[in-house]
Scaffold this active site. Structure first.
Site, PDB file in Angstrom:
ATOM      1  N   ALA A   1       0.851  -1.193   0.000  1.00  0.00           N
ATOM      2  CA  ALA A   1       0.000   0.000   0.000  1.00  0.00           C
ATOM      3  C   ALA A   1       0.878   1.231   0.000  1.00  0.00           C
ATOM      4  CB  ALA A   1      -0.890   0.002   1.234  1.00  0.00           C
TER       5      ALA A   1
ATOM      6  N   MET B   1       2.251   4.527   1.100  1.00  0.00           N
ATOM      7  CA  MET B   1       2.211   5.151   2.426  1.00  0.00           C
ATOM      8  C   MET B   1       1.657   6.563   2.323  1.00  0.00           C
ATOM      9  SD  MET B   1       3.126   3.259   4.911  1.00  0.00           S
ATOM     10  CE  MET B   1       3.756   4.159   6.307  1.00  0.00           C
TER      11      MET B   1
ATOM     12  N   ASP C   1     -13.998  -5.406  11.020  1.00  0.00           N
ATOM     13  CA  ASP C   1     -12.870  -4.956  11.846  1.00  0.00           C
ATOM     14  C   ASP C   1     -12.668  -3.439  11.810  1.00  0.00           C
ATOM     15  OD1 ASP C   1     -10.715  -5.534  13.504  1.00  0.00           O
ATOM     16  OD2 ASP C   1      -9.310  -5.547  11.833  1.00  0.00           O
TER      17      ASP C   1
ATOM     18  N   ASP D   1      -6.624  -0.156   6.607  1.00  0.00           N
ATOM     19  CA  ASP D   1      -6.665  -1.493   7.209  1.00  0.00           C
ATOM     20  C   ASP D   1      -7.892  -2.308   6.805  1.00  0.00           C
ATOM     21  OD1 ASP D   1      -6.160  -3.754   8.589  1.00  0.00           O
ATOM     22  OD2 ASP D   1      -6.674  -2.941  10.548  1.00  0.00           O
TER      23      ASP D   1
HETATM   24  N1  LIG Z   1      -1.102   3.291   3.770  1.00  0.00           N
HETATM   25  C1  LIG Z   1      -0.775   3.717   4.986  1.00  0.00           C
HETATM   26  N2  LIG Z   1       0.029   4.780   5.153  1.00  0.00           N
HETATM   27  C2  LIG Z   1       0.363   5.228   6.375  1.00  0.00           C
HETATM   28  N3  LIG Z   1      -0.045   4.658   7.496  1.00  0.00           N
HETATM   29  C3  LIG Z   1      -0.846   3.581   7.407  1.00  0.00           C
HETATM   30  C4  LIG Z   1      -1.242   3.057   6.155  1.00  0.00           C
HETATM   31  N4  LIG Z   1      -2.038   1.989   6.379  1.00  0.00           N
HETATM   32  C5  LIG Z   1      -2.123   1.868   7.701  1.00  0.00           C
HETATM   33  N5  LIG Z   1      -1.407   2.816   8.332  1.00  0.00           N
HETATM   34  C6  LIG Z   1      -1.260   3.039   9.762  1.00  0.00           C
HETATM   35  O1  LIG Z   1      -0.729   1.898  10.372  1.00  0.00           O
HETATM   36  C7  LIG Z   1      -1.583   1.457  11.393  1.00  0.00           C
HETATM   37  C8  LIG Z   1      -1.586  -0.056  11.412  1.00  0.00           C
HETATM   38  O2  LIG Z   1      -1.975  -0.542  10.172  1.00  0.00           O
HETATM   39  P1  LIG Z   1      -3.128  -1.620  10.054  1.00  0.00           P
HETATM   40  O3  LIG Z   1      -4.315  -1.113  10.790  1.00  0.00           O
HETATM   41  O4  LIG Z   1      -3.298  -1.978   8.636  1.00  0.00           O
HETATM   42  O5  LIG Z   1      -2.447  -2.790  10.846  1.00  0.00           O
HETATM   43  P2  LIG Z   1      -3.116  -3.922  11.682  1.00  0.00           P
HETATM   44  O6  LIG Z   1      -2.031  -4.718  12.254  1.00  0.00           O
HETATM   45  O7  LIG Z   1      -4.088  -4.624  10.840  1.00  0.00           O
HETATM   46  O8  LIG Z   1      -3.878  -3.119  12.798  1.00  0.00           O
HETATM   47  P3  LIG Z   1      -5.021  -3.690  13.738  1.00  0.00           P
HETATM   48  O9  LIG Z   1      -4.489  -4.892  14.352  1.00  0.00           O
HETATM   49  O10 LIG Z   1      -5.200  -2.554  14.700  1.00  0.00           O
HETATM   50  O11 LIG Z   1      -6.200  -3.974  12.895  1.00  0.00           O
HETATM   51  C9  LIG Z   1      -2.945   2.045  11.075  1.00  0.00           C
HETATM   52  O12 LIG Z   1      -3.701   2.289  12.204  1.00  0.00           O
HETATM   53  C10 LIG Z   1      -2.604   3.311  10.348  1.00  0.00           C
HETATM   54  O13 LIG Z   1      -2.515   4.396  11.227  1.00  0.00           O
HETATM   55 MN   LIG Z   2      -6.052  -5.108  10.870  1.00  0.00          MN
END
Ligand SMILES: Nc1ncnc2c1ncn2[C@@H]1O[C@H](COP(=O)(O)OP(=O)(O)OP(=O)(O)O)[C@@H](O)[C@H]1O
Ligand SMILES: [Mn+2]
Length: 615
Positions: free
Chosen positions: A411, A413, A480, A500
């Site tokens: 993805a 950033m 989620d 996410d």
């Molecule tokens: N494309 C992106 N660019 C910048 N930051 C991002 C991006 N995607 C996600 N994040 C940040 O990273 C954090 C963690 O990512 P993500 O939620 O996808 O992980 P996760 O491990 O699935 O989290 P959770 O367990 O809380 O569901 C997000 O809360 C968001 O703030």
């Molecule tokens: Mn997640």
């Protein structure tokens, strides 16, 4: 290829020759039998010669066939690579070089809808290292030769299925050309309508050093800084001229109050191509969240969030698992981006699939010791790792290559938080994340009345934005969505980031009605969203069809379709449910439609033929 043919020839000839001489065997030395034996030998030699003559002919014949087969294979291979609507639009967008007053940032009409996420597709192949290397090489070579992909080639997708074209247009092309996907919007003229801007020389002279420091941090991505030194990174020579900006920077500069990206911006295709092909310079674990994910850095300072494939695409989530115990899926991240774009939202950062080499593109380059410590070779010889995270980071839940090739999602950033801070909002319809407790919204049927009176849901578009998000989540069955984010700079008058999406598309055989609770309980929906949903339910634009077509543009579609047919048809089924819920609402409530189409021209009515349906 000639080298291969050559070596195959030599090997084949050697093997045949060896067998022929072995057949001639040693003869007896007894004198009396010499004459006979001599004759026999003569005969034998003749036979050997004949045999050799015949076998030489058959070798040549064999070789001819082999070379024919190899050429055919090569042709098929090339065709499969050429199938992708893969092109790099010219970097000259109509963007202004001073985006501050930029009203034309995205007004390029050069890109078709297909360009938006077009990228290089991998040929259908087992995920082995050789293929991967081949693909990586191809990615770079195709770059130029494919820039002029023909219409005919664009029609071909995935496993050779032809995309139906009506009046020379595919359903996806027709969808994005539809007036509902090209509604007039007020121009974004204010400086604070854009998240970032490039400082002009005048600004630089006017402002003090404080702002300069801030500007500098574009290249000094402090939040995501890895332990690695800056070695391997390109020197930064970007100017205010957009031509000098790498695709990731153009993406950042294109983020507005209204949307994360403009579907028609030619940079979108460049960005997805960039994510899919750029040399990976570093890979470290990204902290935050519960599951394993990596932060990838590229040499021109771009970054991506990597989520690895953890289970096969067709694996249905165990019905006895709570949603919060579900694994994330890389294909869900990719598919969510496509679905969001098809709904006309443009609220998910571009995500692209990629086949990476776990050994050379993670293990050998990572400076993250917590990560590198967790690498091991599985009993069947695959290279695996599990990293360190709150859940599932253990030898029992490894991420494994085959033996090195691994499917991942990347993805784009978002800008660093120091440059563009974001606010995280707890969803009012957040689940309890407990096996026993119910959330308030599950117990109180009038829950929305309270929400409607609470800031920021009592003002502007926030409530209908949240309902848009619920519709997206219901369609892909994502339970989620505990939080969502917005850019601080835009205050409350802005879109919601749908970050996410890894737990979406877990089950195709079941729908989860509770995800639609915000729509069901509030009975409110944006007019433009409803119109688009209607459009996507019509046979000419069917959601499953446009989704199939859109996903076929992803590089990983060449390995296998990103969503199975069962998941695609679940989308149509769920879309029908959403429309039924709206109908129910309209039967029992007034003021269901939030009219966000003030500039909507009545002349569209006939073309859409939807007005009657939704009033
Ligand atoms: N494309 C992106 N660019 C910048 N930051 C991002 C991006 N995607 C996600 N994040 C940040 O990273 C954090 C963690 O990512 P993500 O939620 O996808 O992980 P996760 O491990 O699935 O989290 P959770 O367990 O809380 O569901 C997000 O809360 C968001 O703030
Ligand atoms: Mn997640």
């Amino acid at each position: 290829m000639p080298i291969h043919t050559g070596s195959v020839t030599a090997a084949a000839a050697g093997a045949t020759g060896f067998n022929a001489f072995k057949d001639s065997g040693p003869l007896s030395l007894e004198r009396e039998k010499e004459v006979v034996e001599g004759r026999e030998r003569e005969g034998l030699r003749c036979m050997v010669r004949q045999y050799l003559g015949r076998s030489t002919r058959s070798i040549y014949l064999g070789l001819a066939f082999l070379s024919l087969a190899l050429h055919l294979l090569l042709a098929l291979f090339c065709l499969s690579v050429l199938q992708t609507a893969c092109f790099l639009p010219t970097s000259s967008s109509s963007s202004s070089s001073t985006p501050r007053t930029d009203t034309q940032r995205h007004q390029s009409n050069t890109s078709s809808s297909l360009a938006a996420s077009s990228s290089h597709k991998l040929p259908t192949s087992p995920q082995n290292e050789e293929h991967h290397k081949l693909n990586v090489v191809l990615h770079h070579k195709e770059r130029d030769s494919l820039s002029g992909t023909t219409e005919r080639e664009k029609k071909l997708i995935g496993d050779g299925k032809l995309i139906q074209k009506v009046n020379g247009r595919s359903k996806l092309e027709a969808l994005f050309e539809h007036p509902l996907y090209n509604l007039p919007h007020p121009e974004l003229l204010q400086e604070d309508d854009w998240l970032l801007r490039v400082k002009t020389h005048e600004d630089a002279r006017e402002t003090g050093s404080e702002e300069e420091e801030k500007e500098d941090s574009i290249t000094n991505d402090s939040q995501w800084q890895s332990a690695s030194q800056e070695e391997g990174y390109d020197e930064v020579d970007w100017t205010s001229n957009v031509e000098t900006h790498p695709p990731w920077l153009r993406f950042h500069l294109g983020i507005s109050r209204r949307e994360l990206y403009n579907r028609k911006d030619p940079n979108l295709a460049q960005l997805t191509h960039y994510l899919a092909t750029q040399h990976i310079l570093s890979a470290v674990q990204k902290t935050g969240g519960t599951q394993l994910k990596l932060l990838i850095s590229f040499s021109n300072h771009g970054q991506a969030l990597l989520k690895p494939m953890k289970q096969s695409r067709d694996a249905e989530t165990d019905a006895n698992l709570f949603y919060f115990s579900d694994f994330e899926r890389h294909n869900a991240e990719i598919s969510a981006f496509h679905l969001d774009r098809l709904l006309g939202f443009n609220r998910i950062p571009p995500v692209v699939g990629r086949l990476i080499d776990v050994t050379t593109e993670i293990r050998e380059i990572t400076t993250d010791h917590r990560l590198s410590r967790t690498f091991f070779t599985s009993p069947v010889g695959n290279v695996c790792f599990y990293g360190q995270c709150e859940y599932y980071c253990s030898t029992e839940n490894p991420v494994c290559g085959q033996p090195h090739a691994l499917e991942v999602s990347l993805a784009a950033m978002l800008p660093d938080l120091t440059l563009a801070p974001r606010r995280s909002w707890r969803s009012p319809w957040r689940r309890s994340y407990s096996r026993t407790k119910l959330a308030q919204w599950e117990k109180d049927p009038t829950y929305c009345d309270t929400v409607k009176q609470t800031l920021p849901y009592n003002h502007g578009t926030r409530l209908v934005d949240l309902i848009d998000m619920a519709i997206l989540d219901f369609l892909m069955s994502n339970m989620d969505r505990h939080h969502y984010e917005t850019f601080e700079k835009f205050g409350n008058e802005t879109f919601l980031l749908h970050l996410d999406n890894g737990r979406a598309f877990g089950r195709h055989s079941r729908d989860e009605p509770s995800i639609l609770a915000p729509l069901q309980q509030c009975c409110r929906i944006r007019r433009s969203t409803l119109f688009r949903l209607h459009l996507l339910s019509l046979p000419g634009f069917r959601l499953s069809d446009v989704m199939r077509e859109s996903l076929a543009q992803d590089p990983l579609a060449g390995v296998a379709p990103l969503l199975s047919e069962l998941h695609l048809s679940a989308l149509d089924r769920r879309l029908a449910t959403v429309l039924q819920v709206v109908q129910m609402c309209q039967r029992h409530h007034k003021d269901v439609i939030y009219n966000d189409m003030e500039g909507y021209d009545k002349e569209y009515d006939q073309e859409l033929n939807l007005e009657k349906k939704v009033q």
